[in-house]
Design a protein around this motif. Structure first.
Motif: not given
Length: 236
Positions: A183-211
């Protein structure tokens, strides 16, 4: 950790004000409308928030006295109290919400500085310093202010709170089952990883949407090919 004691104190005040302002003047019709949480009316949600304040007062008392005082006697009792609260008249429920918040704030203000390092146990069984009480409350009031379904969204919450919430939820999800997501917050540059199952999916959006996505609330995030972001299991 990107939050301080003063941050959580401020966010608690902000979230409490949002909640109290939202329900001011509500009658039975407004209170009986659906909340943003499946199966719960706004009465259920407000009863939950009021009961949470009373439960957190138990932790403040635990920190102040050293006497073990759990938040709730049991999960069954917690659920029963919320259900009973959901049947209270609107005026009585409003009074409980306000008085419980005031009592918690008074207890917090009276807790001696040295006692904030005392250990207490959350409803989820985590042993934490008493300073976490304010984070638990700020999380409760800010997220549930949105869950009242009055039009407030995560974008209306403090940015610092959203970043801290994303950190908190991502850390919990990283230790649980679920899809792998970056996960990436486009407006702040923050990034989070959920290690989980399968190949990672990349998701980007505003911080509010990520939260909101991490917290299992409505969002409009998509992955890199435009598909909806992967569904996540329940957070709490």
């Amino acid at each position: 950790m990107r939050r301080t004691f003063d941050d959580t104190l401020s966010w608690t005040a902000t979230g409490t004000a949002l909640l109290l302002d939202a329900v001011a003047g509500w009658g039975e019709e407004q209170y009986l409308a659906p909340s943003g949480l499946p199966g719960w009316t706004r009465k259920h949600l407000v009863a939950h928030v009021a009961a949470n304040a009373d439960a957190l007062r138990n932790l403040v008392r635990w920190a102040a006295t050293g006497e073990r005082t759990p938040m709730y006697s049991s999960r069954r009792q917690r659920d029963a109290d919320i259900e009973a609260g959901s049947r209270r008249p609107a005026a009585e429920l409003d009074a409980w919400l306000r008085s419980s918040a005031e009592r918690l704030a008074a207890d917090v203000a009276e807790l001696d500085g040295d006692r904030w390092s005392a250990e207490v146990v959350t409803a989820q069984g985590r042993t934490v310093p008493a300073t976490e009480i304010l984070w638990l409350r700020s999380r409760e009031v800010c997220v549930h202010a949105v869950d009242l379904a009055t039009g407030l969204t995560f974008a209306g919450l403090p940015a610092g709170f959203l970043a801290a919430l994303a950190d908190d939820v991502a850390a919990k999800r990283a230790a649980a089952a679920g899809p792998a997501v970056v996960l990436s917050a486009a407006d702040t540059g923050d990034r989070w990883e959920l290690p989980g199952e399968g190949g990672p999916t990349t998701v980007e959006g505003p911080l509010a949407g990520v939260a909101a996505y991490l917290a299992g609330r409505p969002h409009d995030l998509t992955d890199s090919d435009g598909s909806p972001a992967p569904s996540l299991p329940a957070w709490l």
